[in-house]
Enzyme design. Sequence first.
Site, PDB file in Angstrom:
ATOM      1  N   ARG A 188       0.840  -1.194   0.000  1.00 27.23           N
ATOM      2  CA  ARG A 188       0.000   0.000   0.000  1.00 27.23           C
ATOM      3  C   ARG A 188       0.879   1.249   0.000  1.00 27.23           C
ATOM      4  O   ARG A 188       2.049   1.205   0.392  1.00 27.23           O
ATOM      5  CB  ARG A 188      -0.907   0.020   1.226  1.00 27.23           C
ATOM      6  CG  ARG A 188      -1.843  -1.182   1.331  1.00 27.23           C
ATOM      7  CD  ARG A 188      -2.656  -1.113   2.606  1.00 27.23           C
ATOM      8  NE  ARG A 188      -3.576  -2.242   2.738  1.00 27.23           N
ATOM      9  CZ  ARG A 188      -3.280  -3.409   3.292  1.00 27.23           C
ATOM     10  NH1 ARG A 188      -2.058  -3.593   3.795  1.00 27.23           N
ATOM     11  NH2 ARG A 188      -4.168  -4.373   3.365  1.00 27.23           N
ATOM     12  N   LYS A 240      -3.826  -2.345   8.243  1.00 23.36           N
ATOM     13  CA  LYS A 240      -5.220  -2.673   7.967  1.00 23.36           C
ATOM     14  C   LYS A 240      -5.651  -3.926   8.725  1.00 23.36           C
ATOM     15  O   LYS A 240      -6.816  -4.100   9.061  1.00 23.36           O
ATOM     16  CB  LYS A 240      -5.409  -2.893   6.460  1.00 23.36           C
ATOM     17  CG  LYS A 240      -5.386  -1.633   5.628  1.00 23.36           C
ATOM     18  CD  LYS A 240      -6.729  -0.930   5.713  1.00 23.36           C
ATOM     19  CE  LYS A 240      -6.791   0.238   4.740  1.00 23.36           C
ATOM     20  NZ  LYS A 240      -8.116   0.893   4.736  1.00 23.36           N
ATOM     21  N   HIS A 298      -3.619   3.159  -5.604  1.00 30.17           N
ATOM     22  CA  HIS A 298      -3.950   1.894  -4.957  1.00 30.17           C
ATOM     23  C   HIS A 298      -4.165   0.782  -5.979  1.00 30.17           C
ATOM     24  O   HIS A 298      -4.009  -0.413  -5.657  1.00 30.17           O
ATOM     25  CB  HIS A 298      -5.192   2.049  -4.089  1.00 30.17           C
ATOM     26  CG  HIS A 298      -5.513   0.841  -3.261  1.00 30.17           C
ATOM     27  ND1 HIS A 298      -4.848   0.535  -2.090  1.00 30.17           N
ATOM     28  CD2 HIS A 298      -6.423  -0.160  -3.442  1.00 30.17           C
ATOM     29  CE1 HIS A 298      -5.328  -0.589  -1.580  1.00 30.17           C
ATOM     30  NE2 HIS A 298      -6.291  -1.029  -2.380  1.00 30.17           N
ATOM     31  N   ARG A 338      -1.683  -1.953  -6.582  1.00 27.65           N
ATOM     32  CA  ARG A 338      -1.802  -3.154  -5.744  1.00 27.65           C
ATOM     33  C   ARG A 338      -2.612  -4.226  -6.468  1.00 27.65           C
ATOM     34  O   ARG A 338      -2.287  -5.419  -6.407  1.00 27.65           O
ATOM     35  CB  ARG A 338      -2.455  -2.758  -4.420  1.00 27.65           C
ATOM     36  CG  ARG A 338      -2.609  -3.844  -3.374  1.00 27.65           C
ATOM     37  CD  ARG A 338      -3.027  -3.176  -2.063  1.00 27.65           C
ATOM     38  NE  ARG A 338      -3.567  -4.095  -1.076  1.00 27.65           N
ATOM     39  CZ  ARG A 338      -2.834  -4.769  -0.199  1.00 27.65           C
ATOM     40  NH1 ARG A 338      -1.516  -4.661  -0.233  1.00 27.65           N
ATOM     41  NH2 ARG A 338      -3.399  -5.555   0.702  1.00 27.65           N
ATOM     42  N   HIS A 395      -3.833  -9.761   3.748  1.00 30.82           N
ATOM     43  CA  HIS A 395      -5.261  -9.853   4.018  1.00 30.82           C
ATOM     44  C   HIS A 395      -5.510 -10.795   5.186  1.00 30.82           C
ATOM     45  O   HIS A 395      -5.038 -11.938   5.179  1.00 30.82           O
ATOM     46  CB  HIS A 395      -6.015 -10.380   2.797  1.00 30.82           C
ATOM     47  CG  HIS A 395      -6.095  -9.402   1.675  1.00 30.82           C
ATOM     48  ND1 HIS A 395      -6.357  -9.774   0.367  1.00 30.82           N
ATOM     49  CD2 HIS A 395      -5.952  -8.047   1.648  1.00 30.82           C
ATOM     50  CE1 HIS A 395      -6.364  -8.699  -0.399  1.00 30.82           C
ATOM     51  NE2 HIS A 395      -6.129  -7.645   0.357  1.00 30.82           N
ATOM     52  N   TYR A 422      -9.578 -11.777  -6.671  1.00 30.92           N
ATOM     53  CA  TYR A 422      -8.580 -12.002  -7.716  1.00 30.92           C
ATOM     54  C   TYR A 422      -8.698 -13.387  -8.346  1.00 30.92           C
ATOM     55  O   TYR A 422      -7.996 -13.678  -9.320  1.00 30.92           O
ATOM     56  CB  TYR A 422      -7.169 -11.817  -7.138  1.00 30.92           C
ATOM     57  CG  TYR A 422      -6.958 -10.472  -6.507  1.00 30.92           C
ATOM     58  CD1 TYR A 422      -6.922  -9.312  -7.287  1.00 30.92           C
ATOM     59  CD2 TYR A 422      -6.828 -10.331  -5.127  1.00 30.92           C
ATOM     60  CE1 TYR A 422      -6.761  -8.060  -6.705  1.00 30.92           C
ATOM     61  CE2 TYR A 422      -6.657  -9.082  -4.536  1.00 30.92           C
ATOM     62  CZ  TYR A 422      -6.628  -7.966  -5.328  1.00 30.92           C
ATOM     63  OH  TYR A 422      -6.457  -6.730  -4.748  1.00 30.92           O
TER      64      TYR A 422
END
Length: 359
Positions: free
Chosen positions: A186, A221, A290, A293, A316, A325
């Site tokens: 990020r 995150k 972003h 990414r 994640h 994805y």
Amino acid sequence: MIIEEETRPTPTVAGRHTVDDAALALIEHKRVNGVSKSYLGTLSAAHRHHFGPEMGRMVLRRVHRRDVEAMSAQLLEHGLAPKTVANTLKVLHGVFEHAIDLEWTTDNPVRRAARPKHVRDTNPDLKFLTVEELKAVIRMIPDDVVVRAPKPFRAGRAGPSPPPPADVLGPVLRVIVLTAAMTGLRQGELLALRWRDIDWPIQRVRVRQTWRRTEFSGHGKSDLSTRRSVPLTDEVVAALDAWSKRSEFTGDDDLVFAHPILGRPLDGAKVTKKFQQACRDAGVRVVRFHDLRHTFATRLASAGVPMRAIQTFLGHADAKTTEIYAHYALSEHELAMVNDAFAPQEPGAGDGRPRLPGL
């Protein structure tokens, strides 16, 4: 600890505490607990700009669910997005929960209040750059300091304008765009990256903190965000090595993508603006920073990299987040099943499958 004047709770008669009192008490409570400045800013902004003006002077014990819903309607009428109003209600919910802990009230009317529905973008397609588009964008970013000529005139005064400062960001911007697209980090993680975080022998970068507005934070995150490492391609290693020979800030504690003159973190908004201008100059679709990414993740998915590995690289916490994805991954097994279903049958061969008319 010195409390800023605008955030110091004022004494209130017992049983007459207001929403403003509870909001300021919550902000101070969070400050003492050591939350980030950006989070404190979010709380303060929601109070100062949204629910404070509408119901800040109301006594906590007299606030009803209908008052909360009326405030939401008023904010929507003022032009706030449904998502912003919903986020405001989340903050207000926390304010009342803290007031209950302080025994200033016994009820949280936000729990039962209706919340505006946030309609997400219905476009299921991710935006990202192809490898060719990425290279075209990077070519449009200057690899040297750009000395800009002054304007031939200036408003209200005779003579040319003073020379504007040179644009020194081109060289570092080229490297940060390439690194973003080939690591999936990020923007905040890239801006906080230090030279000690790069493990040259094994070609990996370790993510340990992020840059948020005005401060570094070890909280990302998710719990995995600032406790992960990502492999570096040969191209990224070469670009980082070349940049380390040009940068004035190469100590272990120095920022990899420091401002070339000041050594401090780059302005994220300025990085995004220059990146998007390079997209226009290259004649490719303009995407967010972003979306680099997404470029990383979709390339890995299409190359057959397992979803679990992509999840780890991206940091994640939930595998469901990475599943977006999966639609870009080639599945030879699924392809074989579809091909087999429509394969021509040998004359007289019966496999027991029902036949559709015309097939």
